[in-house]
Design an enzyme around this catalytic site. Structure first.
Site, mmCIF file in Angstrom:
data_model
loop_
_atom_site.group_PDB
_atom_site.id
_atom_site.type_symbol
_atom_site.label_atom_id
_atom_site.label_comp_id
_atom_site.label_asym_id
_atom_site.label_seq_id
_atom_site.Cartn_x
_atom_site.Cartn_y
_atom_site.Cartn_z
ATOM 1 N N MET A 213 0.807 -1.229 0.000
ATOM 2 C CA MET A 213 0.000 0.000 0.000
ATOM 3 C C MET A 213 0.838 1.276 0.000
ATOM 4 O O MET A 213 0.415 2.302 0.519
ATOM 5 C CB MET A 213 -0.955 -0.001 1.208
ATOM 6 C CG MET A 213 -1.889 -1.188 1.249
ATOM 7 S SD MET A 213 -2.862 -1.369 -0.246
ATOM 8 C CE MET A 213 -4.078 -0.094 0.014
ATOM 9 N N HIS B 173 -3.390 -5.969 -9.611
ATOM 10 C CA HIS B 173 -4.440 -5.002 -9.287
ATOM 11 C C HIS B 173 -5.800 -5.642 -9.570
ATOM 12 O O HIS B 173 -5.972 -6.279 -10.616
ATOM 13 C CB HIS B 173 -4.251 -3.730 -10.126
ATOM 14 C CG HIS B 173 -5.242 -2.670 -9.787
ATOM 15 N ND1 HIS B 173 -5.183 -1.947 -8.610
ATOM 16 C CD2 HIS B 173 -6.361 -2.245 -10.438
ATOM 17 C CE1 HIS B 173 -6.205 -1.114 -8.565
ATOM 18 N NE2 HIS B 173 -6.937 -1.266 -9.661
ATOM 19 N N ASP C 121 -0.658 1.896 -10.940
ATOM 20 C CA ASP C 121 -1.502 0.914 -11.644
ATOM 21 C C ASP C 121 -1.513 1.179 -13.154
ATOM 22 O O ASP C 121 -2.567 1.225 -13.782
ATOM 23 C CB ASP C 121 -2.945 0.955 -11.086
ATOM 24 C CG ASP C 121 -2.980 0.641 -9.597
ATOM 25 O OD1 ASP C 121 -2.125 -0.125 -9.121
ATOM 26 O OD2 ASP C 121 -3.864 1.174 -8.902
HETATM 27 C C1 GRF Z 1 -5.290 -7.846 -3.842
HETATM 28 O O1 GRF Z 1 -6.651 -7.705 -4.142
HETATM 29 C C2 GRF Z 1 -4.444 -7.160 -4.869
HETATM 30 O O2 GRF Z 1 -4.999 -7.193 -6.142
HETATM 31 C C3 GRF Z 1 -4.390 -5.749 -4.358
HETATM 32 O O3 GRF Z 1 -4.346 -5.864 -2.956
HETATM 33 C C4 GRF Z 1 -4.923 -7.101 -2.564
HETATM 34 C C5 GRF Z 1 -3.883 -7.819 -1.761
HETATM 35 O O4 GRF Z 1 -4.368 -9.022 -1.229
HETATM 36 N N1 GRF Z 1 -3.278 -5.038 -4.912
HETATM 37 P P1 GRF Z 1 -3.385 -10.041 -0.521
HETATM 38 O O5 GRF Z 1 -2.662 -9.264 0.573
HETATM 39 O O6 GRF Z 1 -2.438 -10.567 -1.553
HETATM 40 O O7 GRF Z 1 -4.260 -11.102 0.060
#
Ligand code: GRF
Length: 204
Positions: free
Chosen positions: A92, A111, A147
């Site tokens: 993030m 994404h 993205d």
């Molecule tokens: C996923 O939906 C991915 O596409 C997005 O963040 C989420 C991460 O999920 N970028 P995780 O931590 O891999 O379970």
């Protein structure tokens, strides 16, 4: 020499687990995840890496004045570990241009939308609110914009009339767990050729 992979994450880590599982089951050969980095010390994905005896690096953003000095510490560690591929998996934080340049066409992101539609946060909610009939997910190389970089793989998920953000996210996540390991496998097999915005898949 195995391809060295680093995963950067901030939360749950289910995509990290999917890639790790693909390596352990030999769907992806000749690669290993040798470092997991997180900006969140409580990230379940970071805890899981620890349990699996994978080296971890926790980066506390509050100790750095700006994004670049934060990223430079990560870059140094990645270079020291001779990392070939960086996988962002629910990371993030925006990464700075110096990071993108240091690992040009060697950073991937997943994404939960069919890019270029619905970049940014809450992509599944954006898709539902927009009334589109299909959603999905995208694996792409990372460039200087969020993205945005060259697209490696996408998968389509049909939106049902009674879908909620939860139900749609769940179906998209299943596809994420399929196409992210697939994209990593193609990279490891040196079958991805980036030409401008296009990624050619060799040997298909
Ligand atoms: C996923 O939906 C991915 O596409 C997005 O963040 C989420 C991460 O999920 N970028 P995780 O931590 O891999 O379970």
């Amino acid at each position: 020499m195995k391809i060295q992979i680093a995963v950067l994450l901030s939360g749950r880590g289910s995509n990290f687990k999917a890639i790790l599982n693909a390596i352990q089951t030999k769907y992806i050969m000749n690669a290993e995840i040798s470092l997991v980095v997180s900006n969140n010390i409580d990230a379940p994905g970071l805890v899981y890496a620890d349990v699996k005896n994978i080296e971890t690096l926790y980066m506390d953003k509050s100790l750095y004045n700006d994004r670049e000095s934060f990223d430079r510490v990560i870059i140094e560690r990645l270079q020291k570990k001779r990392i070939d591929l960086v996988c962002l998996a629910g990371y993030m934080m925006l990464i700075s241009p110096c990071f993108v340049n240091a690992f040009k066409n060697r950073i991937m992101n997943i994404h939960p939308s069919l890019l270029p539609s619905f970049p940014g946060l809450n992509a599944q909610k954006q898709a539902l609110e927009c009334g589109v009939k299909v959603a999905g997910c995208t694996v792409h190389f990372v460039d200087d914009h969020m993205d945005h970089g060259p697209i490696i793989a996408q998968s389509v998920v049909i939106i049902e009339d009674n879908d909620t953000e939860d139900s749609l996210s769940k179906r998209i996540l299943e596809e994420e767990h399929r196409i992210y390991p697939e994209a990593v496998k193609l990279f490891v097999e040196k079958r991805l050729l980036v030409e401008g915005r296009k990624v050619k898949i060799l040997g298909r």
